[in-house]
Design a protein around this motif. Structure first.
Motif, PDB file in Angstrom:
ATOM      1  N   ALA A 161       8.589   3.267   3.361  1.00 41.05           N
ATOM      2  CA  ALA A 161       9.553   2.883   2.334  1.00 41.05           C
ATOM      3  C   ALA A 161       9.573   3.909   1.213  1.00 41.05           C
ATOM      4  N   HIS A 162      10.705   3.948   0.532  1.00 41.74           N
ATOM      5  CA  HIS A 162      10.850   4.719  -0.695  1.00 41.74           C
ATOM      6  C   HIS A 162      10.348   3.818  -1.824  1.00 41.74           C
ATOM      7  N   VAL A 163       9.270   4.227  -2.462  1.00 41.81           N
ATOM      8  CA  VAL A 163       8.555   3.354  -3.389  1.00 41.81           C
ATOM      9  C   VAL A 163       9.010   3.618  -4.816  1.00 41.81           C
ATOM     10  N   VAL A 164       9.443   2.549  -5.483  1.00 43.43           N
ATOM     11  CA  VAL A 164       9.962   2.620  -6.849  1.00 43.43           C
ATOM     12  C   VAL A 164       9.186   1.641  -7.711  1.00 43.43           C
ATOM     13  N   GLY A 165       8.647   2.104  -8.834  1.00 45.16           N
ATOM     14  CA  GLY A 165       7.918   1.216  -9.732  1.00 45.16           C
ATOM     15  C   GLY A 165       8.335   1.412 -11.167  1.00 45.16           C
ATOM     16  N   ALA A 166       8.288   0.326 -11.949  1.00 46.93           N
ATOM     17  CA  ALA A 166       8.645   0.371 -13.366  1.00 46.93           C
ATOM     18  C   ALA A 166       7.472  -0.085 -14.219  1.00 46.93           C
ATOM     19  N   SER A 167       7.130   0.704 -15.234  1.00 46.25           N
ATOM     20  CA  SER A 167       6.060   0.380 -16.182  1.00 46.25           C
ATOM     21  C   SER A 167       4.734   0.256 -15.424  1.00 46.25           C
ATOM     22  N   VAL A 172      16.786  -3.161   0.212  1.00 50.57           N
ATOM     23  CA  VAL A 172      15.943  -3.345  -0.971  1.00 50.57           C
ATOM     24  C   VAL A 172      14.926  -4.442  -0.704  1.00 50.57           C
ATOM     25  N   ILE A 173      13.658  -4.108  -0.914  1.00 50.12           N
ATOM     26  CA  ILE A 173      12.569  -5.072  -0.771  1.00 50.12           C
ATOM     27  C   ILE A 173      11.956  -5.303  -2.144  1.00 50.12           C
ATOM     28  N   ARG A 174      11.928  -6.551  -2.562  1.00 51.47           N
ATOM     29  CA  ARG A 174      11.263  -6.937  -3.807  1.00 51.47           C
ATOM     30  C   ARG A 174      10.101  -7.853  -3.471  1.00 51.47           C
ATOM     31  N   PHE A 175       9.082  -7.858  -4.313  1.00 47.05           N
ATOM     32  CA  PHE A 175       7.990  -8.812  -4.105  1.00 47.05           C
ATOM     33  C   PHE A 175       7.326  -9.124  -5.436  1.00 47.05           C
ATOM     34  N   ASP A 176       6.709 -10.291  -5.487  1.00 45.05           N
ATOM     35  CA  ASP A 176       5.906 -10.677  -6.650  1.00 45.05           C
ATOM     36  C   ASP A 176       4.531 -10.050  -6.513  1.00 45.05           C
ATOM     37  N   ASN A 177       4.118  -9.268  -7.511  1.00 43.74           N
ATOM     38  CA  ASN A 177       2.745  -8.789  -7.530  1.00 43.74           C
ATOM     39  C   ASN A 177       1.779  -9.968  -7.552  1.00 43.74           C
ATOM     40  N   ARG A 178       0.542  -9.716  -7.176  1.00 42.03           N
ATOM     41  CA  ARG A 178      -0.483 -10.752  -7.343  1.00 42.03           C
ATOM     42  C   ARG A 178      -0.502 -11.211  -8.799  1.00 42.03           C
ATOM     43  N   ASP A 179      -0.787 -12.476  -8.999  1.00 40.11           N
ATOM     44  CA  ASP A 179      -0.896 -13.062 -10.337  1.00 40.11           C
ATOM     45  C   ASP A 179       0.446 -13.284 -11.025  1.00 40.11           C
ATOM     46  N   VAL A 180       1.535 -13.262 -10.274  1.00 35.63           N
ATOM     47  CA  VAL A 180       2.827 -13.519 -10.890  1.00 35.63           C
ATOM     48  C   VAL A 180       3.757 -14.128  -9.847  1.00 35.63           C
ATOM     49  N   GLY A 181       4.764 -14.870 -10.312  1.00 31.64           N
ATOM     50  CA  GLY A 181       5.743 -15.450  -9.412  1.00 31.64           C
ATOM     51  C   GLY A 181       5.120 -16.409  -8.421  1.00 31.64           C
ATOM     52  N   PRO A 218      -0.037   7.561   1.836  1.00 32.92           N
ATOM     53  CA  PRO A 218       1.048   8.541   1.994  1.00 32.92           C
ATOM     54  C   PRO A 218       1.859   8.326   3.269  1.00 32.92           C
ATOM     55  N   GLU A 219       1.227   7.765   4.295  1.00 25.61           N
ATOM     56  CA  GLU A 219       1.936   7.561   5.555  1.00 25.61           C
ATOM     57  C   GLU A 219       2.999   6.469   5.444  1.00 25.61           C
ATOM     58  N   ARG A 220       2.920   5.666   4.402  1.00 27.46           N
ATOM     59  CA  ARG A 220       3.899   4.588   4.211  1.00 27.46           C
ATOM     60  C   ARG A 220       4.869   4.897   3.072  1.00 27.46           C
ATOM     61  N   THR A 221       4.693   6.038   2.417  1.00 26.46           N
ATOM     62  CA  THR A 221       5.506   6.399   1.255  1.00 26.46           C
ATOM     63  C   THR A 221       6.450   7.537   1.609  1.00 26.46           C
ATOM     64  N   LEU A 222       7.751   7.235   1.662  1.00 25.60           N
ATOM     65  CA  LEU A 222       8.745   8.244   2.008  1.00 25.60           C
ATOM     66  C   LEU A 222       9.202   9.034   0.781  1.00 25.60           C
ATOM     67  N   SER A 223       9.205   8.393  -0.356  1.00 23.08           N
ATOM     68  CA  SER A 223       9.460   9.067  -1.629  1.00 23.08           C
ATOM     69  C   SER A 223       8.905   8.181  -2.735  1.00 23.08           C
ATOM     70  N   LEU A 224       8.794   8.753  -3.925  1.00 25.67           N
ATOM     71  CA  LEU A 224       8.236   8.038  -5.077  1.00 25.67           C
ATOM     72  C   LEU A 224       9.177   8.160  -6.261  1.00 25.67           C
ATOM     73  N   ILE A 240       4.956  -3.148   2.718  1.00 25.26           N
ATOM     74  CA  ILE A 240       5.651  -2.113   3.493  1.00 25.26           C
ATOM     75  C   ILE A 240       5.317  -2.246   4.969  1.00 25.26           C
ATOM     76  N   GLY A 241       4.026  -2.423   5.271  1.00 22.69           N
ATOM     77  CA  GLY A 241       3.615  -2.532   6.657  1.00 22.69           C
ATOM     78  C   GLY A 241       4.283  -3.691   7.379  1.00 22.69           C
ATOM     79  N   ALA A 242       4.484  -4.798   6.658  1.00 18.62           N
ATOM     80  CA  ALA A 242       5.070  -5.989   7.273  1.00 18.62           C
ATOM     81  C   ALA A 242       6.582  -5.906   7.385  1.00 18.62           C
ATOM     82  N   LEU A 243       7.247  -5.325   6.373  1.00 18.62           N
ATOM     83  CA  LEU A 243       8.707  -5.378   6.313  1.00 18.62           C
ATOM     84  C   LEU A 243       9.395  -4.052   6.591  1.00 18.62           C
ATOM     85  N   ALA A 244       8.669  -2.948   6.486  1.00 18.07           N
ATOM     86  CA  ALA A 244       9.265  -1.620   6.710  1.00 18.07           C
ATOM     87  C   ALA A 244       8.234  -0.730   7.402  1.00 18.07           C
TER      88      ALA A 244
END
Length: 294
Positions: A107-113, A53-62, A127-133, A99-103
Motif C-alpha cells: 500500500a501507499h502509506v499516508v499518515g497525518a500528525s 482507500v483503506i482507513r482504520f482505527d489505531n489501537r486505543d481509539v474508535g 518496506p516490503e509492504r510500503t509502495l510509497s510514503l 496492509i497484509g490483510a487488505l492489500a
C-alpha cells in the motif's frame, strides 16, 4: 462496511472506499482520532483518482481494541519523559497487519500528525509492504525539529471541555489553518459526534489518547533509518503549524532521499478543506512516481 483485522492480541477496525482492483492507499490518523477524521469526501476524492482507500482505527481509539492503564502526566509531557504502554513501532506493526490483510501487494502509506510518525515507522520496519510514503505534519523524532511551540503547550494540558464537540471546534481554531471556514467547523461537529458514537460501543477507560501521546513523546530518532529509504516519498507541512513546527517537515524531507517537500502557506495543524486539492494531488503524484519506478 467495517471489517476487523487481527493484529496479534488486537482487533483493528477498518473500512475501505473505492475499487479493490485499484492501488491501495492506507490512511493513518493522528493523536486520539478515529478513522472518521479522514473525512468521507476526502476519501471519495482519492477514490475518484483511481485509488482504493483503506482507513482504520489505531489501537486505543474508535472501535479497535482499547488498552488499559495510565497515559502520560502533565509533568511527563513538559519534560518529555514517558513510560509508554507501547511504541510508535508497535502502532506501525498494527498498520502493517492491516496492509497484509487488505492489500497483500502493498500500500501507499499516508499518515497525518502522530499518524505521520507511524507511517514513517511502517516504511522503515515494513518496506516490503510500503509502495510509497506520504508524511503530513510529521517530524523525524530527532528532538530538535518539529517541536511544539510553547504557545501551544497549554492545548495539551487543558482539562476536558464541558461541551467536547464545541471544545474541539475551538481547539482546531487555535491550531488550525489561517483559512479555516464555517464548513470546516461543521466538519468537526459532524465527525466528533460520529466518532463518539462509534467509540461508545467499545469498552475503554478514556485514557487512550494519553497512551498514544506517551508513545509520541517517547519516539525514537528515525533520521538515519529514513536516510536508507528507497520508496518515493512526499512530505506535506503547513508553514504556520505550531503543534509540529515546519522544521519537522523540512527535516523529514531532508532525511529521505529524493523526497518531495510540499509546504503549504497558511496551513496549520489540520486538514482544512482548502488544503485537500494540494494534498490529494500530492498523494496521487507520489503514487504515480512509485508505479513508474515499478
Amino acid at each position: 462496511m467495517e471489517r476487523f483485522v487481527d493484529a496479534g492480541n488486537l482487533s483493528l477496525c477498518t473500512t475501505t472506499t473505492g475499487d479493490p482492483a485499484d492501488p491501495a492507499v492506507l490512511l493513518i490518523m493522528g493523536l486520539g482520532l478515529s478513522y472518521d477524521w479522514w473525512r468521507d469526501d476526502f476519501c471519495d476524492a482519492l477514490a475518484a483518482r483511481g485509488l482504493q482507500v483503506i482507513r482504520f482505527d489505531n489501537r486505543d481509539v474508535g472501535r479497535s481494541t482499547h488498552l488499559w492503564g495510565p497515559g502520560i502526566s502533565s509533568w511527563g509531557f513538559l519534560t518529555r519523559q514517558a513510560r509508554p504502554a507501547y511504541t510508535l513501532g508497535d502502532m506501525a506493526d498494527d498498520a502493517a497487519a492491516v496492509i497484509g490483510a487488505l492489500a497483500p501487494a502493498g500500500a501507499h502509506v499516508v499518515g497525518a500528525s502522530l499518524g505521520a510518525m507511524v507511517a514513517q515507522e511502517v516504511a522503515i520496519r515494513h518496506p516490503e509492504r510500503t509502495l510509497s510514503l506520504t508524511s503530513i505534519m510529521g517530524r523525524p523524532g530527532d528532538r530538535r525539529t518539529g517541536k511544539v511551540s510553547w504557545r501551544r503547550v497549554p492545548d495539551f494540558l487543558r482539562p476536558p471541555a464541558a461541551d467536547p464537540v464545541e471544545g474541539m471546534v475551538r481547539a482546531f481554531r487555535r491550531i488550525g489553518s489561517t483559512y479555516r471556514t464555517p464548513e470546516d467547523d461543521d466538519d468537526v461537529r459532524v465527525t466528533m459526534r460520529r466518532a463518539a458514537g462509534r467509540e461508545a460501543t467499545v469498552p475503554h477507560d478514556g485514557q487512550g489518547s494519553g497512551r498514544q501521546l506517551a508513545a509520541c513523546v517517547a519516539e525514537r530518532d528515525r533520521t538515519e533509518d529514513l536516510r536508507r529509504l528507497t520508496t518515493p516519498a512526499l512530505v506535506v507541512h503547513g508553514d504556520v503549524d505550531a503543534v509540529i513546527q515546519p522544521s519537522g517537515g523540512r527535516a523529514t524531507a531532508a532525511a529521505i532521499p529524493g523526497a518531495e517537500l510540499l509546504e503549504l502557506p497558511g496551513m496549520g495543524h489540520d486538514l482544512a478543506r482548502s488544503t485537500w486539492p494540494a494534498v490529494i494531488d500530492g498523494i496521487e503524484r507520489t503514487v504515480r512516481v512509485s508505479r513508474t519506478r515499478a
